[in-house]
Every structure is written in C-alpha cells, then in structure tokens.
Design a protein around this motif. Structure first.
Motif, PDB file in Angstrom:
ATOM      1  N   ARG A  94     -11.344 -15.801 -18.825  1.00  0.00           N
ATOM      2  CA  ARG A  94     -11.166 -14.819 -17.753  1.00  0.00           C
ATOM      3  C   ARG A  94     -12.503 -14.539 -17.092  1.00  0.00           C
ATOM      4  NH1 ARG A  94      -7.783 -10.739 -21.411  1.00  0.00           N
ATOM      5  NH2 ARG A  94      -5.889 -11.978 -21.531  1.00  0.00           N
ATOM      6  N   PRO A  95     -12.506 -14.508 -15.761  1.00  0.00           N
ATOM      7  CA  PRO A  95     -13.760 -14.145 -15.086  1.00  0.00           C
ATOM      8  C   PRO A  95     -14.027 -12.652 -15.270  1.00  0.00           C
ATOM      9  CG  PRO A  95     -12.007 -14.502 -13.488  1.00  0.00           C
ATOM     10  CD  PRO A  95     -11.453 -14.853 -14.831  1.00  0.00           C
ATOM     11  N   ALA A  96     -15.276 -12.277 -15.171  1.00  0.00           N
ATOM     12  CA  ALA A  96     -15.640 -10.864 -15.275  1.00  0.00           C
ATOM     13  C   ALA A  96     -14.989 -10.106 -14.123  1.00  0.00           C
ATOM     14  CB  ALA A  96     -17.152 -10.717 -15.227  1.00  0.00           C
ATOM     15  N   PRO A  97     -14.486  -8.907 -14.385  1.00  0.00           N
ATOM     16  CA  PRO A  97     -13.874  -8.123 -13.306  1.00  0.00           C
ATOM     17  C   PRO A  97     -14.866  -7.874 -12.175  1.00  0.00           C
ATOM     18  CG  PRO A  97     -13.491  -7.090 -15.444  1.00  0.00           C
ATOM     19  CD  PRO A  97     -14.442  -8.221 -15.659  1.00  0.00           C
ATOM     20  N   ALA A  98     -14.363  -7.925 -10.962  1.00  0.00           N
ATOM     21  CA  ALA A  98     -15.222  -7.758  -9.783  1.00  0.00           C
ATOM     22  C   ALA A  98     -15.844  -6.363  -9.739  1.00  0.00           C
ATOM     23  CB  ALA A  98     -14.420  -8.010  -8.510  1.00  0.00           C
ATOM     24  N   GLU A  99     -15.143  -5.375 -10.301  1.00  0.00           N
ATOM     25  CA  GLU A  99     -15.663  -4.012 -10.224  1.00  0.00           C
ATOM     26  C   GLU A  99     -16.759  -3.730 -11.250  1.00  0.00           C
ATOM     27  OE1 GLU A  99     -12.094  -4.075 -12.851  1.00  0.00           O
ATOM     28  OE2 GLU A  99     -12.373  -4.661 -10.802  1.00  0.00           O
ATOM     29  N   THR A 100     -17.048  -4.692 -12.106  1.00  0.00           N
ATOM     30  CA  THR A 100     -18.107  -4.504 -13.089  1.00  0.00           C
ATOM     31  C   THR A 100     -19.440  -4.399 -12.366  1.00  0.00           C
ATOM     32  OG1 THR A 100     -16.898  -5.777 -14.727  1.00  0.00           O
ATOM     33  CG2 THR A 100     -19.254  -5.492 -15.094  1.00  0.00           C
ATOM     34  N   THR A 101     -20.141  -3.318 -12.661  1.00  0.00           N
ATOM     35  CA  THR A 101     -21.453  -3.119 -12.038  1.00  0.00           C
ATOM     36  C   THR A 101     -22.501  -3.011 -13.131  1.00  0.00           C
ATOM     37  OG1 THR A 101     -21.149  -0.723 -12.012  1.00  0.00           O
ATOM     38  CG2 THR A 101     -20.512  -1.933 -10.023  1.00  0.00           C
ATOM     39  N   LEU A 102     -23.703  -3.328 -12.768  1.00  0.00           N
ATOM     40  CA  LEU A 102     -24.814  -3.221 -13.700  1.00  0.00           C
ATOM     41  C   LEU A 102     -25.230  -1.764 -13.825  1.00  0.00           C
ATOM     42  CD1 LEU A 102     -26.916  -6.282 -12.520  1.00  0.00           C
ATOM     43  CD2 LEU A 102     -25.429  -6.123 -14.525  1.00  0.00           C
ATOM     44  N   PRO A 103     -25.756  -1.375 -14.967  1.00  0.00           N
ATOM     45  CA  PRO A 103     -26.211   0.005 -15.129  1.00  0.00           C
ATOM     46  C   PRO A 103     -27.346   0.318 -14.156  1.00  0.00           C
ATOM     47  CG  PRO A 103     -26.254  -1.180 -17.232  1.00  0.00           C
ATOM     48  CD  PRO A 103     -25.916  -2.157 -16.164  1.00  0.00           C
ATOM     49  N   ASP A 104     -27.466   1.580 -13.839  1.00  0.00           N
ATOM     50  CA  ASP A 104     -28.521   2.042 -12.943  1.00  0.00           C
ATOM     51  C   ASP A 104     -29.882   1.754 -13.578  1.00  0.00           C
ATOM     52  OD1 ASP A 104     -29.892   3.433 -10.909  1.00  0.00           O
ATOM     53  OD2 ASP A 104     -29.805   5.300 -12.079  1.00  0.00           O
ATOM     54  N   PRO A 105     -30.792   1.088 -12.841  1.00  0.00           N
ATOM     55  CA  PRO A 105     -32.111   0.770 -13.405  1.00  0.00           C
ATOM     56  C   PRO A 105     -32.878   2.016 -13.865  1.00  0.00           C
ATOM     57  CG  PRO A 105     -31.765  -0.458 -11.379  1.00  0.00           C
ATOM     58  CD  PRO A 105     -30.619   0.492 -11.525  1.00  0.00           C
ATOM     59  N   GLU A 106     -32.703   3.114 -13.169  1.00  0.00           N
ATOM     60  CA  GLU A 106     -33.408   4.344 -13.552  1.00  0.00           C
ATOM     61  C   GLU A 106     -32.901   4.853 -14.903  1.00  0.00           C
ATOM     62  OE1 GLU A 106     -36.209   6.982 -13.672  1.00  0.00           O
ATOM     63  OE2 GLU A 106     -36.079   5.505 -12.070  1.00  0.00           O
ATOM     64  N   LEU A 108     -31.664   2.982 -17.273  1.00  0.00           N
ATOM     65  CA  LEU A 108     -32.206   2.064 -18.281  1.00  0.00           C
ATOM     66  C   LEU A 108     -33.659   2.407 -18.623  1.00  0.00           C
ATOM     67  CD1 LEU A 108     -30.705  -1.344 -17.106  1.00  0.00           C
ATOM     68  CD2 LEU A 108     -29.987   0.059 -19.046  1.00  0.00           C
ATOM     69  N   LYS A 109     -34.433   2.788 -17.618  1.00  0.00           N
ATOM     70  CA  LYS A 109     -35.825   3.180 -17.857  1.00  0.00           C
ATOM     71  C   LYS A 109     -35.883   4.426 -18.730  1.00  0.00           C
ATOM     72  CE  LYS A 109     -37.670   1.294 -13.572  1.00  0.00           C
ATOM     73  NZ  LYS A 109     -38.222   1.635 -12.244  1.00  0.00           N
ATOM     74  N   GLN A 110     -34.994   5.383 -18.457  1.00  0.00           N
ATOM     75  CA  GLN A 110     -34.967   6.610 -19.251  1.00  0.00           C
ATOM     76  C   GLN A 110     -34.588   6.311 -20.704  1.00  0.00           C
ATOM     77  OE1 GLN A 110     -32.356   9.305 -17.189  1.00  0.00           O
ATOM     78  NE2 GLN A 110     -33.749   9.557 -15.449  1.00  0.00           N
ATOM     79  N   VAL A 111     -33.648   5.408 -20.906  1.00  0.00           N
ATOM     80  CA  VAL A 111     -33.255   5.042 -22.266  1.00  0.00           C
ATOM     81  C   VAL A 111     -34.421   4.364 -22.976  1.00  0.00           C
ATOM     82  CG1 VAL A 111     -31.753   3.495 -23.595  1.00  0.00           C
ATOM     83  CG2 VAL A 111     -30.794   4.850 -21.734  1.00  0.00           C
ATOM     84  N   LEU A 112     -35.123   3.492 -22.284  1.00  0.00           N
ATOM     85  CA  LEU A 112     -36.272   2.800 -22.870  1.00  0.00           C
ATOM     86  C   LEU A 112     -37.358   3.802 -23.263  1.00  0.00           C
ATOM     87  CD1 LEU A 112     -37.605   0.158 -23.625  1.00  0.00           C
ATOM     88  CD2 LEU A 112     -38.441  -0.018 -21.293  1.00  0.00           C
ATOM     89  N   VAL A 113     -37.641   4.754 -22.394  1.00  0.00           N
ATOM     90  CA  VAL A 113     -38.649   5.776 -22.706  1.00  0.00           C
ATOM     91  C   VAL A 113     -38.210   6.572 -23.927  1.00  0.00           C
ATOM     92  CG1 VAL A 113     -39.707   7.911 -21.858  1.00  0.00           C
ATOM     93  CG2 VAL A 113     -39.576   5.908 -20.369  1.00  0.00           C
ATOM     94  N   GLY A 114     -36.928   6.931 -23.975  1.00  0.00           N
ATOM     95  CA  GLY A 114     -36.414   7.688 -25.119  1.00  0.00           C
ATOM     96  C   GLY A 114     -36.534   6.896 -26.418  1.00  0.00           C
ATOM     97  N   LEU A 115     -36.259   5.600 -26.364  1.00  0.00           N
ATOM     98  CA  LEU A 115     -36.385   4.770 -27.554  1.00  0.00           C
ATOM     99  C   LEU A 115     -37.832   4.640 -28.003  1.00  0.00           C
ATOM    100  CD1 LEU A 115     -33.808   1.944 -26.730  1.00  0.00           C
ATOM    101  CD2 LEU A 115     -33.598   3.712 -28.491  1.00  0.00           C
ATOM    102  N   GLU A 116     -38.736   4.554 -27.051  1.00  0.00           N
ATOM    103  CA  GLU A 116     -40.155   4.436 -27.387  1.00  0.00           C
ATOM    104  C   GLU A 116     -40.674   5.695 -28.061  1.00  0.00           C
ATOM    105  OE1 GLU A 116     -41.870   3.408 -23.599  1.00  0.00           O
ATOM    106  OE2 GLU A 116     -41.617   1.267 -23.954  1.00  0.00           O
ATOM    107  N   LYS A 117     -40.082   6.857 -27.733  1.00  0.00           N
ATOM    108  CA  LYS A 117     -40.515   8.131 -28.321  1.00  0.00           C
ATOM    109  C   LYS A 117     -40.024   8.284 -29.749  1.00  0.00           C
ATOM    110  CE  LYS A 117     -41.014  10.711 -24.047  1.00  0.00           C
ATOM    111  NZ  LYS A 117     -40.571  11.878 -23.275  1.00  0.00           N
ATOM    112  N   LEU A 118     -39.049   7.497 -30.163  1.00  0.00           N
ATOM    113  CA  LEU A 118     -38.527   7.609 -31.527  1.00  0.00           C
ATOM    114  C   LEU A 118     -39.494   7.162 -32.568  1.00  0.00           C
ATOM    115  CD1 LEU A 118     -34.830   6.425 -31.089  1.00  0.00           C
ATOM    116  CD2 LEU A 118     -35.637   8.741 -31.465  1.00  0.00           C
TER     117      LEU A 118
END
Length: 118
Positions: A94-106, A108-118
């Motif tokens: 099955r092809p990926a659904p057309a409505e699939t969107t990538l997460p907001d880059p901002e 992702l940056k916030q999650v990365l910063v949060g992980l680095e603080k752990l």
C-alpha cells in the motif's frame, strides 16, 4: 567476474518461459507479495511447482527469484502464468496515505532540546 547461476543458461531460460521474453504490464514489482492459492498438480512445470511450494506464506517477487536462482524477468513471466490460472494471488504494498505529513521541524527541535537536557 561473478559466478553464473546454474539456471542462467539462456537455452534453459528460453525453455522455462516458452520463448517469451517479456510480459505486458503485469503490475508486479520487486516487492509485490505472492501467495499460493492451491497445491501443485501432477504434470505442472517444475518451476511453477517450486513457486507454489515456496509461496505458502507471502513472498516478494525478488525473494522468489532468489529462491529459484533465476532472473526477475523470467520469474515475472512464470508468475503471470500462475496468476492467469488463479493459482497464486498478488498483493502490492500500500502506498503511504497522501494526507500523511511530516512533523513540524520546530516541534522536532524542541523534542531534541528536551532529550539533550535529560
């Protein structure tokens, strides 16, 4: 130079396919899953029997070609024979659904910063 597979003999491949060298658009690609729909019957071509036995569980076209030690183009011809007689079924991924969107880059940056603080 790589070793030749035992079934790469052009005369043998010609015989296996009945002289056919190509199939029309069969919808089979390398990752199409093939499943046997019946047991082999007496008098079947040996390659067809091997495919039916191998595909009791779903197998990709490329896996079948590797198992038979034959080029994918030849295996596709054999699979078309089996599809035409309903001895196997084919399921395309099955092809990926057309409505699939990538997460907001901002985000992702916030999650990365949060992980680095752990």
């Amino acid at each position: 130079m790589s070793p030749r597979l035992e079934d790469e003999n052009p005369d043998r491949l010609y015989m296996v396919t009945g002289g056919r060298s190509d199939v029309t658009d069969d919808g089979l690609d390398l990752v199409t899953l093939i499943v046997s729909e019946c047991e082999p019957t007496p008098g079947m071509q040996s390659e067809h029997v091997r495919i039916l036995r191998f595909c009791t569980s779903p197998a990709a076209v490329v896996e079948i070609a590797a198992e038979l030690r034959m080029p994918v183009s030849v295996v596709r011809i054999l699979l078309c024979d089996l599809l035409d007689t309903s001895r196997v079924s084919a399921r395309n991924p099955r092809p990926a659904p057309a409505e699939t969107t990538l997460p907001d880059p901002e985000l992702l940056k916030q999650v990365l910063v949060g992980l680095e603080k752990l």
